[in-house]
Design an enzyme around this catalytic site. Structure first.
Site, short mmCIF file in Angstrom:
data_model
loop_
_atom_site.label_atom_id
_atom_site.label_comp_id
_atom_site.label_asym_id
_atom_site.label_seq_id
_atom_site.Cartn_x
_atom_site.Cartn_y
_atom_site.Cartn_z
N SER A 9 0.85 -1.20 0.00
CA SER A 9 0.00 0.00 0.00
C SER A 9 0.88 1.24 0.00
O SER A 9 1.63 1.49 0.94
CB SER A 9 -0.90 0.00 1.23
OG SER A 9 -1.47 1.28 1.37
N HIS A 34 -1.25 -1.02 -4.25
CA HIS A 34 -2.54 -0.65 -3.65
C HIS A 34 -2.54 0.86 -3.44
O HIS A 34 -1.64 1.41 -2.80
CB HIS A 34 -2.69 -1.40 -2.33
CG HIS A 34 -3.97 -1.16 -1.60
ND1 HIS A 34 -5.13 -1.83 -1.92
CD2 HIS A 34 -4.28 -0.33 -0.56
CE1 HIS A 34 -6.11 -1.44 -1.10
NE2 HIS A 34 -5.62 -0.51 -0.27
N ASP A 36 -4.63 4.00 -1.93
CA ASP A 36 -5.72 4.37 -1.02
C ASP A 36 -6.22 5.77 -1.33
O ASP A 36 -5.47 6.74 -1.20
CB ASP A 36 -5.23 4.30 0.43
CG ASP A 36 -5.06 2.87 0.89
OD1 ASP A 36 -6.05 2.11 0.84
OD2 ASP A 36 -3.93 2.49 1.27
N MET A 38 -8.66 8.67 -0.26
CA MET A 38 -9.44 9.14 0.91
C MET A 38 -9.85 10.58 0.69
O MET A 38 -9.06 11.40 0.21
CB MET A 38 -8.56 9.04 2.16
CG MET A 38 -8.01 7.65 2.40
SD MET A 38 -7.06 7.60 3.93
CE MET A 38 -6.46 5.90 3.88
N HIS A 68 -8.38 1.60 -3.97
CA HIS A 68 -9.31 1.42 -2.84
C HIS A 68 -9.97 2.76 -2.57
O HIS A 68 -9.35 3.67 -2.02
CB HIS A 68 -8.49 0.92 -1.63
CG HIS A 68 -9.28 0.71 -0.38
ND1 HIS A 68 -8.68 0.42 0.83
CD2 HIS A 68 -10.61 0.72 -0.15
CE1 HIS A 68 -9.63 0.28 1.75
NE2 HIS A 68 -10.80 0.47 1.18
N MET A 70 -12.12 5.19 -0.65
CA MET A 70 -12.73 5.48 0.66
C MET A 70 -13.27 6.89 0.57
O MET A 70 -12.70 7.85 1.10
CB MET A 70 -11.68 5.34 1.77
CG MET A 70 -11.31 3.90 2.07
SD MET A 70 -9.73 3.76 2.93
CE MET A 70 -8.63 3.78 1.53
N MET A 139 -11.59 -5.28 5.78
CA MET A 139 -10.78 -4.30 6.53
C MET A 139 -10.52 -4.85 7.94
O MET A 139 -11.46 -5.17 8.67
CB MET A 139 -11.52 -2.97 6.68
CG MET A 139 -11.71 -2.14 5.41
SD MET A 139 -10.21 -1.57 4.59
CE MET A 139 -9.30 -0.76 5.89
N ASP A 177 -6.87 -6.01 4.58
CA ASP A 177 -6.22 -4.70 4.56
C ASP A 177 -6.23 -4.09 5.95
O ASP A 177 -7.29 -3.82 6.51
CB ASP A 177 -7.01 -3.80 3.57
CG ASP A 177 -6.32 -2.47 3.32
OD1 ASP A 177 -5.19 -2.26 3.81
OD2 ASP A 177 -6.93 -1.63 2.61
C1 DX5 Z 1 -6.23 2.01 5.60
C2 DX5 Z 1 -5.83 1.59 4.21
C3 DX5 Z 1 -4.73 0.61 4.11
C4 DX5 Z 1 -3.44 1.03 4.75
C5 DX5 Z 1 -2.90 -0.18 5.44
O1 DX5 Z 1 -7.41 2.74 5.53
O2 DX5 Z 1 -6.94 1.07 3.50
O3 DX5 Z 1 -4.52 0.19 2.78
O4 DX5 Z 1 -2.47 1.50 3.87
O5 DX5 Z 1 -1.77 0.18 6.12
P1 DX5 Z 1 -1.07 -0.80 7.16
O6 DX5 Z 1 -0.62 -2.00 6.39
O7 DX5 Z 1 0.07 0.03 7.68
O8 DX5 Z 1 -2.08 -1.13 8.20
ZN ZN Z 2 -6.50 0.23 1.50
#
Ligand code: DX5
Ligand code: ZN
Length: 221
Positions: A9, A34, A36, A38, A68, A70, A139, A177
Site C-alpha cells: 500500500s 494498492h 488508497d 481518501m 481502494h 474510501m 478491513m 487490509d
Molecule cells: C487504511 C488503508 C490501508 C493502509 C494499510 O485505511 O486502506 O490500505 O495502507 O496500512 P497498514 O498495512 O500500515 O495497516
Molecule cells: Zn487500503
C-alpha cells in the site's frame, strides 16, 4: 496454495518520491500496487486522486494498480480512475446508494470490481452482488490511516468470507487490509485470505526485497 498476492500500500511510501518507491517495491517482489483514495469525508484523511494514478502509469508502472476508494460517493471517481489506468476498483457499500449499479459501472470500464467491508460491516451485503465481484476486501482496521493494529475479531470474518466464496464457486480474491505483518500473515492466510495489502510493514523497512521475502516465507510455511 502459493497463489498469494502481496499488494504494497503506497499510503506508507514516501510521497515525495512516489514513482521511485512504486518501482522499487515492485522490483522487490510486490505483485501489485494498492492505492488508497481518501476524501476527508468518508474517512478522516485526505490522499490522492486519479491524477496520481495516471502519473504512475506515465512513469512506466505496468503492474496492476488496485484502487481502494474510501470516499463519500464513488461513481464519478470510478469513471476517472478507470481512465487513469486503474486495474481494480474497490468500493465500500456505504459510499454508494446503489452498490449493484456502481459495481456494474466498474465492469463497464473493463476493471475488476471489489467490495470492501469495514470492521463493523457484516457479510450480508455480499449476498445479492456476489456475481459481480472479483474481489472482497476485509478491513482489519478502521479505514483512514496506515500503521494501525490488526483487529483480532476479524479473523472469524475472514473464515466466513472464505466459506462464502468457496460455496459460490466463483473466482473471487479475498483481500485483507490493515495491520498485516510478518507475525500475523500466516494466521490470516490460514483463515482464507489470498491477497495481502500491506503498507507500514513494508515501507518502514530499509530493505523491501528482504521484507517481502520474509513475508512470502511466512505464507508458504
Ligand atoms: C487504511 C488503508 C490501508 C493502509 C494499510 O485505511 O486502506 O490500505 O495502507 O496500512 P497498514 O498495512 O500500515 O495497516
Ligand atoms: Zn487500503
Amino acid at each position: 496454495m502459493s497463489d498469494y498476492i502481496i499488494a504494497p500500500s503506497l499510503l506508507s511510501a514516501d510521497f515525495a518520491r512516489l514513482g521511485e518507491e512504486a518501482v522499487n517495491v515492485l522490483k522487490a517482489g510486490g505483485d501489485m500496487l494498492h492505492l488508497d483514495v481518501m476524501d476527508n469525508h468518508y474517512v478522516p484523511n485526505l490522499t490522492v486522486g486519479p491524477l496520481v494514478c495516471e502519473a504512475l502509469r506515465k512513469y512506466g508502472i505496468k503492474a496492476p494498480i488496485d484502487v481502494h476508494l474510501m470516499t463519500r460517493s464513488v461513481d464519478s471517481l470510478i469513471n476517472d480512475f478507470a481512465k487513469a489506468g486503474a486495474t481494480n476498483l474497490t468500493i465500500h457499500p456505504e459510499s454508494t446508494d446503489h452498490v449493484d449499479r456502481s459495481l456494474s459501472l466498474i465492469h463497464k470500464h473493463g476493471c475488476k470490481a471489489g467490495l470492501a467491508l469495514n470492521p463493523a460491516t457484516t457479510l450480508d451485503c455480499l449476498e445479492y452482488v456476489i456475481d459481480k465481484l472479483d474481489l472482497i476486501l476485509i478491513m482489519s482496521v478502521n479505514p483512514g490511516f496506515g500503521g494501525q493494529q490488526f483487529i483480532p475479531a476479524i479473523l472469524e470474518k475472514v473464515k466466513k468470507a472464505r466459506a462464502l466464496i468457496d460455496n459460490s464457486g466463483k473466482n473471487i480474491r479475498l483481500a485483507i487490509d490493515g495491520g498485516i505483518n510478518a507475525d500475523n500473515i500466516h494466521k490470516v492466510a490460514e483463515a482464507g485470505a489470498d491477497m495481502f495489502i500491506m503498507g507500514s510493514a513494508i515501507f518502514t523497512q530499509p530493505d523491501y526485497a528482504k521484507t517481502i521475502n520474509t513475508i512470502r516465507n511466512e505464507l508458504n510455511k
